[in-house]
Design an enzyme around this catalytic site. Sequence first.
Site, PDB file in Angstrom:
ATOM      1  N   LYS A 172     -50.494  23.296   6.996  1.00  9.15           N
ATOM      2  CA  LYS A 172     -51.593  23.993   8.401  1.00  9.15           C
ATOM      3  C   LYS A 172     -51.442  22.311   8.586  1.00  9.15           C
ATOM      4  O   LYS A 172     -51.792  21.553   8.116  1.00  9.15           O
ATOM      5  CB  LYS A 172     -52.680  24.028   7.740  1.00  9.15           C
ATOM      6  CG  LYS A 172     -54.061  24.358   8.839  1.00  9.15           C
ATOM      7  CD  LYS A 172     -54.706  25.335   7.971  1.00  9.15           C
ATOM      8  CE  LYS A 172     -55.589  24.240   8.243  1.00  9.15           C
ATOM      9  NZ  LYS A 172     -56.922  25.399   7.683  1.00  9.15           N
TER      10      LYS A 172
ATOM     11  N   LYS B 284     -53.915  20.358  11.129  1.00 13.46           N
ATOM     12  CA  LYS B 284     -55.318  20.062  12.336  1.00 13.46           C
ATOM     13  C   LYS B 284     -54.511  19.134  13.788  1.00 13.46           C
ATOM     14  O   LYS B 284     -54.190  18.634  13.777  1.00 13.46           O
ATOM     15  CB  LYS B 284     -55.478  18.893  11.010  1.00 13.46           C
ATOM     16  CG  LYS B 284     -56.443  19.380   9.749  1.00 13.46           C
ATOM     17  CD  LYS B 284     -57.777  20.501   9.798  1.00 13.46           C
ATOM     18  CE  LYS B 284     -58.552  20.309   8.303  1.00 13.46           C
ATOM     19  NZ  LYS B 284     -59.276  21.478   8.684  1.00 13.46           N
TER      20      LYS B 284
HETATM   21 MG    MG Z   1     -60.318  25.682   9.240  1.00 16.41          MG
END
Ligand code: MG
Length: 391
Positions: free
Chosen positions: A174, A176
Amino acid sequence: MSDTSPVIEKIELHPVAMQLVESLQTSGWNDSFRPAIMVEIHAGGQVGWGECVAGWTPGYCYETIGTALHVLSDFIVPALLGKSLEALNRTRVTPQYRGHPLTKSAIDMALCDLNARLSGQSLSQLMGQSLAAEGATHRRERVVVGVSIGIHPTIDETVAIIDKRVKEGYGRVKLKIKPGWDVELLREVRRQFPHILLMADANSAYTMDNLATLKKFDEFRLLMVEQPLGNDDIYEHSLLQKHLETPICLDESIHTVDDARLAIDIGACRIINLKVSRVGGIRPAIAMHNFCYNTGVPLWIGGMLETGIGRAANLIVAGLPGITLPSDISATNRYYDPDLTDEVFTLDAADSTITVPTGVGLGVTLNRDRLAVAEDAFARFPKTKFMAPSH
Ligand code: MG
Protein backbone atom coordinates in the site's frame (compact mmCIF):
# COMPACT_ATOMS: atom_id res chain seq x y z
CA MET A 1 -30.40 -13.80 38.47
CA SER A 2 -28.07 -11.83 40.73
CA ASP A 3 -24.86 -10.48 39.27
CA THR A 4 -21.92 -12.15 41.02
CA SER A 5 -19.33 -11.34 38.37
CA PRO A 6 -16.10 -9.58 39.43
CA VAL A 7 -16.14 -5.81 39.76
CA ILE A 8 -13.63 -3.37 38.29
CA GLU A 9 -11.22 -2.78 41.16
CA LYS A 10 -8.61 -0.58 39.57
CA ILE A 11 -7.82 1.04 36.21
CA GLU A 12 -4.34 2.38 35.58
CA LEU A 13 -3.41 4.56 32.61
CA HIS A 14 0.14 4.34 31.26
CA PRO A 15 0.90 7.03 28.67
CA VAL A 16 3.94 5.97 26.65
CA ALA A 17 6.07 7.26 23.79
CA MET A 18 8.10 5.02 21.52
CA GLN A 19 10.40 5.44 18.57
CA LEU A 20 9.21 3.79 15.38
CA VAL A 21 11.78 1.70 13.54
CA GLU A 22 10.74 3.60 10.38
CA SER A 23 8.77 6.82 10.27
CA LEU A 24 5.55 6.94 8.24
CA GLN A 25 4.77 10.06 6.19
CA THR A 26 1.17 10.37 5.01
CA SER A 27 -0.52 13.09 2.97
CA GLY A 28 -1.26 14.92 6.22
CA TRP A 29 1.18 14.05 9.01
CA ASN A 30 4.36 12.26 9.97
CA ASP A 31 4.71 9.51 12.53
CA SER A 32 8.16 8.77 13.90
CA PHE A 33 7.85 8.97 17.68
CA ARG A 34 4.46 7.59 18.62
CA PRO A 35 2.46 8.08 21.79
CA ALA A 36 -0.05 5.55 23.11
CA ILE A 37 -1.92 4.93 26.35
CA MET A 38 -1.69 1.43 27.75
CA VAL A 39 -4.78 0.77 29.86
CA GLU A 40 -4.56 -1.76 32.70
CA ILE A 41 -7.85 -3.00 34.21
CA HIS A 42 -7.98 -5.15 37.35
CA ALA A 43 -10.90 -7.42 38.26
CA GLY A 44 -11.28 -10.84 39.90
CA GLY A 45 -7.53 -11.24 40.40
CA GLN A 46 -6.76 -10.82 36.71
CA VAL A 47 -5.44 -7.94 34.61
CA GLY A 48 -6.60 -6.97 31.12
CA TRP A 49 -4.65 -4.69 28.80
CA GLY A 50 -5.82 -2.30 26.12
CA GLU A 51 -4.17 0.32 23.96
CA CYS A 52 -5.27 3.78 22.83
CA VAL A 53 -3.65 4.80 19.54
CA ALA A 54 -4.57 8.51 19.46
CA GLY A 55 -1.64 10.52 18.11
CA TRP A 56 0.07 13.72 19.27
CA THR A 57 -2.03 15.81 16.88
CA PRO A 58 -5.63 15.61 15.59
CA GLY A 59 -4.24 14.47 12.20
CA TYR A 60 -6.01 11.16 11.62
CA CYS A 61 -9.13 12.22 13.56
CA TYR A 62 -10.11 14.73 16.25
CA GLU A 63 -8.77 12.62 19.10
CA THR A 64 -5.27 13.20 20.46
CA ILE A 65 -3.26 11.70 23.26
CA GLY A 66 -4.32 14.72 25.33
CA THR A 67 -8.06 14.33 24.71
CA ALA A 68 -7.78 10.59 25.39
CA LEU A 69 -6.09 11.15 28.76
CA HIS A 70 -8.70 13.77 29.67
CA VAL A 71 -11.71 11.67 28.65
CA LEU A 72 -10.33 8.53 30.28
CA SER A 73 -9.29 10.04 33.59
CA ASP A 74 -12.13 12.54 34.04
CA PHE A 75 -15.08 10.54 32.66
CA ILE A 76 -14.60 6.92 31.58
CA VAL A 77 -12.45 5.54 34.42
CA PRO A 78 -14.67 7.04 37.19
CA ALA A 79 -17.74 5.65 35.39
CA LEU A 80 -16.32 2.11 35.30
CA LEU A 81 -14.76 1.70 38.75
CA GLY A 82 -16.83 -0.59 40.97
CA LYS A 83 -19.05 -1.76 38.10
CA SER A 84 -19.51 -5.50 37.53
CA LEU A 85 -17.98 -7.06 34.44
CA GLU A 86 -21.29 -8.67 33.56
CA ALA A 87 -23.03 -5.27 33.53
CA LEU A 88 -20.24 -3.76 31.42
CA ASN A 89 -20.35 -6.67 28.98
CA ARG A 90 -23.99 -5.94 28.21
CA THR A 91 -23.30 -2.49 26.70
CA ARG A 92 -20.76 -0.55 24.73
CA VAL A 93 -18.11 1.31 26.70
CA THR A 94 -19.78 4.29 28.47
CA PRO A 95 -22.59 4.82 25.94
CA GLN A 96 -23.57 7.94 27.91
CA TYR A 97 -20.46 9.68 26.52
CA ARG A 98 -20.41 10.48 22.83
CA GLY A 99 -17.64 10.03 20.34
CA HIS A 100 -14.00 9.30 21.26
CA PRO A 101 -13.84 5.82 19.68
CA LEU A 102 -10.04 5.56 19.88
CA THR A 103 -10.27 6.24 23.62
CA LYS A 104 -13.15 3.82 24.22
CA SER A 105 -11.41 1.17 22.11
CA ALA A 106 -8.60 0.93 24.67
CA ILE A 107 -11.15 0.13 27.39
CA ASP A 108 -13.08 -2.33 25.22
CA MET A 109 -9.83 -4.13 24.34
CA ALA A 110 -8.78 -4.37 27.99
CA LEU A 111 -12.23 -5.70 28.96
CA CYS A 112 -12.08 -8.33 26.20
CA ASP A 113 -8.60 -9.37 27.34
CA LEU A 114 -9.80 -9.47 30.95
CA ASN A 115 -12.94 -11.51 30.19
CA ALA A 116 -10.93 -14.08 28.26
CA ARG A 117 -8.28 -14.29 30.99
CA LEU A 118 -10.93 -14.81 33.67
CA SER A 119 -12.30 -17.71 31.63
CA GLY A 120 -8.79 -19.09 31.09
CA GLN A 121 -9.19 -19.00 27.30
CA SER A 122 -7.71 -17.13 24.40
CA LEU A 123 -9.83 -14.37 22.90
CA SER A 124 -9.20 -15.89 19.48
CA GLN A 125 -10.65 -19.25 20.60
CA LEU A 126 -13.61 -17.55 22.26
CA MET A 127 -14.39 -15.73 19.03
CA GLY A 128 -14.05 -18.97 17.10
CA GLN A 129 -16.57 -20.64 19.41
CA SER A 130 -19.11 -17.83 19.01
CA LEU A 131 -18.68 -18.01 15.22
CA ALA A 132 -19.28 -21.74 15.26
CA ALA A 133 -22.42 -21.19 17.35
CA GLU A 134 -23.71 -18.86 14.62
CA GLY A 135 -22.83 -21.35 11.90
CA ALA A 136 -20.20 -19.07 10.35
CA THR A 137 -16.97 -20.21 8.81
CA HIS A 138 -14.26 -21.01 11.29
CA ARG A 139 -11.77 -18.29 12.15
CA ARG A 140 -8.40 -18.33 10.44
CA GLU A 141 -5.26 -19.32 12.33
CA ARG A 142 -3.01 -17.26 10.07
CA VAL A 143 -3.96 -14.00 8.39
CA VAL A 144 -2.72 -12.54 5.12
CA VAL A 145 -1.00 -9.21 5.62
CA GLY A 146 0.55 -6.42 3.59
CA VAL A 147 2.84 -3.48 4.19
CA SER A 148 2.10 0.26 4.17
CA ILE A 149 4.75 2.50 2.64
CA GLY A 150 4.83 6.22 3.44
CA ILE A 151 5.67 9.18 1.25
CA HIS A 152 9.41 9.35 0.52
CA PRO A 153 11.47 12.08 -1.17
CA THR A 154 11.91 10.26 -4.50
CA ILE A 155 10.30 7.52 -6.57
CA ASP A 156 13.64 5.68 -6.68
CA GLU A 157 13.76 5.52 -2.87
CA THR A 158 10.18 4.29 -2.76
CA VAL A 159 10.89 1.59 -5.35
CA ALA A 160 13.96 0.47 -3.34
CA ILE A 161 11.83 0.14 -0.18
CA ILE A 162 9.12 -1.80 -2.03
CA ASP A 163 11.79 -4.11 -3.42
CA LYS A 164 13.07 -4.74 0.12
CA ARG A 165 9.57 -5.44 1.46
CA VAL A 166 8.66 -7.75 -1.42
CA LYS A 167 11.89 -9.69 -0.81
CA GLU A 168 10.96 -9.95 2.89
CA GLY A 169 7.78 -11.69 1.75
CA TYR A 170 5.05 -9.03 1.86
CA GLY A 171 2.58 -9.90 -0.89
CA ARG A 172 0.57 -6.66 -0.88
CA VAL A 173 1.93 -3.13 -0.98
CA LYS A 174 0.00 0.00 0.00
CA LEU A 175 1.41 3.35 -1.03
CA LYS A 176 0.53 6.59 0.71
CA ILE A 177 -0.28 9.17 -1.97
CA LYS A 178 -1.20 12.85 -2.27
CA PRO A 179 -1.72 15.25 -5.20
CA GLY A 180 1.57 15.45 -7.09
CA TRP A 181 2.77 12.16 -5.57
CA ASP A 182 0.48 9.77 -7.34
CA VAL A 183 0.25 9.00 -11.08
CA GLU A 184 3.96 9.08 -11.86
CA LEU A 185 4.73 7.06 -8.72
CA LEU A 186 2.04 4.46 -9.35
CA ARG A 187 3.04 4.11 -13.01
CA GLU A 188 6.68 3.46 -12.15
CA VAL A 189 5.87 1.07 -9.31
CA ARG A 190 3.46 -0.86 -11.53
CA ARG A 191 6.08 -0.98 -14.31
CA GLN A 192 8.71 -2.42 -11.97
CA PHE A 193 6.33 -4.71 -10.04
CA PRO A 194 3.76 -5.81 -12.63
CA HIS A 195 2.32 -8.60 -10.48
CA ILE A 196 2.17 -7.34 -6.87
CA LEU A 197 -1.11 -6.57 -5.18
CA LEU A 198 -0.93 -2.78 -5.15
CA MET A 199 -3.19 -0.18 -3.56
CA ALA A 200 -3.06 3.51 -2.66
CA ASP A 201 -4.17 5.43 0.45
CA ALA A 202 -4.80 9.18 0.09
CA ASN A 203 -5.91 9.92 3.66
CA SER A 204 -8.43 12.47 2.29
CA ALA A 205 -5.94 14.48 0.21
CA TYR A 206 -8.13 14.94 -2.88
CA THR A 207 -11.36 16.68 -3.87
CA MET A 208 -13.68 16.18 -6.85
CA ASP A 209 -11.61 18.89 -8.58
CA ASN A 210 -8.93 16.16 -8.91
CA LEU A 211 -11.28 13.84 -10.82
CA ALA A 212 -9.10 13.73 -13.95
CA THR A 213 -6.11 12.57 -11.89
CA LEU A 214 -8.11 10.05 -9.89
CA LYS A 215 -9.51 8.51 -13.10
CA LYS A 216 -5.96 7.84 -14.28
CA PHE A 217 -5.51 5.42 -11.35
CA ASP A 218 -7.64 2.89 -13.26
CA GLU A 219 -4.73 2.06 -15.55
CA PHE A 220 -2.61 0.72 -12.64
CA ARG A 221 -4.84 -2.23 -11.68
CA LEU A 222 -5.04 -1.14 -8.06
CA LEU A 223 -6.72 -3.40 -5.54
CA MET A 224 -8.43 -0.23 -4.27
CA VAL A 225 -7.93 3.48 -3.59
CA GLU A 226 -8.45 4.30 0.06
CA GLN A 227 -10.26 7.43 1.33
CA PRO A 228 -9.48 9.76 -1.57
CA LEU A 229 -11.96 12.49 -0.52
CA GLY A 230 -12.95 14.17 2.75
CA ASN A 231 -12.27 12.40 6.03
CA ASP A 232 -15.92 12.74 7.07
CA ASP A 233 -17.45 12.39 3.61
CA ILE A 234 -19.56 9.56 2.30
CA TYR A 235 -21.74 11.28 -0.33
CA GLU A 236 -19.02 12.67 -2.61
CA HIS A 237 -17.28 9.29 -2.60
CA SER A 238 -20.48 7.88 -4.13
CA LEU A 239 -20.19 10.45 -6.95
CA LEU A 240 -16.52 9.60 -7.45
CA GLN A 241 -17.02 5.83 -7.45
CA LYS A 242 -19.31 6.19 -10.50
CA HIS A 243 -16.33 7.53 -12.47
CA LEU A 244 -13.80 4.91 -11.34
CA GLU A 245 -13.27 1.26 -12.15
CA THR A 246 -10.90 1.05 -9.17
CA PRO A 247 -12.87 0.17 -6.04
CA ILE A 248 -12.99 2.89 -3.41
CA CYS A 249 -12.25 1.75 0.14
CA LEU A 250 -13.41 3.93 3.02
CA ASP A 251 -11.45 4.28 6.24
CA GLU A 252 -11.73 7.58 8.12
CA SER A 253 -15.45 8.16 7.45
CA ILE A 254 -16.78 4.78 8.65
CA HIS A 255 -17.35 4.71 12.42
CA THR A 256 -20.53 2.71 12.86
CA VAL A 257 -22.56 -0.03 11.19
CA ASP A 258 -24.96 2.73 10.08
CA ASP A 259 -22.09 4.54 8.32
CA ALA A 260 -21.18 1.29 6.56
CA ARG A 261 -24.79 0.65 5.54
CA LEU A 262 -25.14 4.16 4.11
CA ALA A 263 -21.83 3.97 2.25
CA ILE A 264 -22.69 0.63 0.67
CA ASP A 265 -26.30 1.58 -0.14
CA ILE A 266 -25.34 4.75 -2.04
CA GLY A 267 -22.30 3.19 -3.70
CA ALA A 268 -19.67 5.29 -1.90
CA CYS A 269 -17.28 2.34 -1.57
CA ARG A 270 -16.95 -1.33 -2.47
CA ILE A 271 -14.50 -2.20 0.32
CA ILE A 272 -14.15 -1.11 3.96
CA ASN A 273 -10.99 -0.78 6.00
CA LEU A 274 -12.02 -2.00 9.46
CA LYS A 275 -9.94 -0.47 12.24
CA VAL A 276 -10.58 -1.79 15.72
CA SER A 277 -9.70 1.59 17.25
CA ARG A 278 -11.71 3.73 14.81
CA VAL A 279 -14.95 1.84 15.48
CA GLY A 280 -14.50 1.85 19.28
CA GLY A 281 -13.00 -1.54 20.09
CA ILE A 282 -13.02 -5.26 19.47
CA ARG A 283 -16.75 -5.77 20.10
CA PRO A 284 -17.88 -2.94 17.81
CA ALA A 285 -15.40 -4.31 15.24
CA ILE A 286 -17.08 -7.72 15.43
CA ALA A 287 -20.48 -6.03 14.91
CA MET A 288 -19.11 -4.18 11.86
CA HIS A 289 -17.58 -7.43 10.61
CA ASN A 290 -20.86 -9.31 10.97
CA PHE A 291 -22.79 -6.65 9.06
CA CYS A 292 -20.28 -6.56 6.19
CA TYR A 293 -19.91 -10.36 6.14
CA ASN A 294 -23.67 -10.78 5.82
CA THR A 295 -23.89 -8.13 3.08
CA GLY A 296 -20.87 -9.43 1.18
CA VAL A 297 -18.68 -6.34 1.57
CA PRO A 298 -14.97 -7.24 1.55
CA LEU A 299 -13.02 -6.11 4.60
CA TRP A 300 -9.45 -5.86 5.75
CA ILE A 301 -7.94 -4.70 9.02
CA GLY A 302 -6.20 -1.33 9.04
CA GLY A 303 -3.35 -0.46 11.38
CA MET A 304 -2.57 2.53 13.57
CA LEU A 305 1.08 1.67 14.30
CA GLU A 306 -0.01 -0.27 17.38
CA THR A 307 2.33 -1.82 19.94
CA GLY A 308 2.16 -5.58 20.44
CA ILE A 309 -1.02 -5.22 22.53
CA GLY A 310 -3.09 -3.46 19.86
CA ARG A 311 -1.52 -5.56 17.13
CA ALA A 312 -2.57 -8.77 18.88
CA ALA A 313 -6.15 -7.44 18.90
CA ASN A 314 -5.87 -6.58 15.19
CA LEU A 315 -4.61 -10.08 14.36
CA ILE A 316 -7.40 -11.73 16.34
CA VAL A 317 -10.08 -9.66 14.53
CA ALA A 318 -8.30 -10.27 11.21
CA GLY A 319 -8.93 -13.99 11.76
CA LEU A 320 -12.68 -13.48 11.29
CA PRO A 321 -14.06 -15.02 8.07
CA GLY A 322 -15.23 -11.73 6.52
CA ILE A 323 -11.71 -10.31 6.45
CA THR A 324 -10.98 -11.37 2.89
CA LEU A 325 -8.32 -8.88 1.79
CA PRO A 326 -4.74 -8.51 3.10
CA SER A 327 -4.59 -6.51 6.34
CA ASP A 328 -2.20 -3.71 7.32
CA ILE A 329 -0.46 -5.70 10.03
CA SER A 330 3.28 -5.96 9.61
CA ALA A 331 5.79 -7.98 11.62
CA THR A 332 7.07 -6.60 14.94
CA ASN A 333 10.44 -5.64 13.44
CA ARG A 334 8.71 -3.06 11.22
CA TYR A 335 7.36 -1.11 14.21
CA TYR A 336 9.20 -0.99 17.52
CA ASP A 337 12.49 -2.44 18.69
CA PRO A 338 11.89 -3.48 21.36
CA ASP A 339 8.10 -3.66 21.47
CA LEU A 340 6.13 -3.52 24.74
CA THR A 341 5.19 -7.19 24.54
CA ASP A 342 7.46 -10.18 25.00
CA GLU A 343 5.97 -12.02 22.03
CA VAL A 344 7.25 -11.17 18.56
CA PHE A 345 5.07 -11.38 15.45
CA THR A 346 6.96 -12.62 12.43
CA LEU A 347 6.04 -12.73 8.77
CA ASP A 348 5.79 -16.10 7.06
CA ALA A 349 7.38 -15.14 3.76
CA ALA A 350 5.99 -18.20 1.98
CA ASP A 351 2.47 -16.76 1.90
CA SER A 352 2.67 -13.26 3.46
CA THR A 353 0.91 -14.33 6.66
CA ILE A 354 1.22 -13.74 10.40
CA THR A 355 -0.06 -16.26 12.95
CA VAL A 356 -2.97 -15.17 15.15
CA PRO A 357 -1.99 -15.28 18.86
CA THR A 358 -3.75 -18.08 20.75
CA GLY A 359 -2.37 -17.64 24.28
CA VAL A 360 -4.79 -16.77 27.08
CA GLY A 361 -6.54 -13.39 26.65
CA LEU A 362 -5.05 -11.34 23.83
CA GLY A 363 -2.25 -13.91 23.81
CA VAL A 364 0.54 -11.44 24.53
CA THR A 365 2.45 -10.47 27.68
CA LEU A 366 3.18 -6.87 28.50
CA ASN A 367 6.79 -6.33 29.57
CA ARG A 368 6.71 -4.07 32.66
CA ASP A 369 10.38 -3.01 32.34
CA ARG A 370 9.86 -1.79 28.78
CA LEU A 371 6.60 -0.15 29.80
CA ALA A 372 8.48 1.85 32.46
CA VAL A 373 11.04 3.03 29.90
CA ALA A 374 8.30 4.08 27.45
CA GLU A 375 6.36 5.89 30.21
CA ASP A 376 9.50 7.77 31.14
CA ALA A 377 10.00 8.75 27.49
CA PHE A 378 6.44 10.13 27.42
CA ALA A 379 6.97 12.08 30.66
CA ARG A 380 10.14 13.68 29.33
CA PHE A 381 8.84 14.53 25.85
CA PRO A 382 8.04 18.26 25.33
CA LYS A 383 4.36 18.04 24.34
CA THR A 384 4.11 21.81 23.78
CA LYS A 385 6.00 21.22 20.53
CA PHE A 386 2.75 19.86 19.10
CA MET A 387 0.67 22.84 20.13
CA ALA A 388 2.47 25.23 17.76
CA PRO A 389 1.11 25.48 14.21
CA SER A 390 3.09 23.27 11.85
CA HIS A 391 4.47 24.54 8.56
MG1 MG B 1 -6.19 4.68 5.64
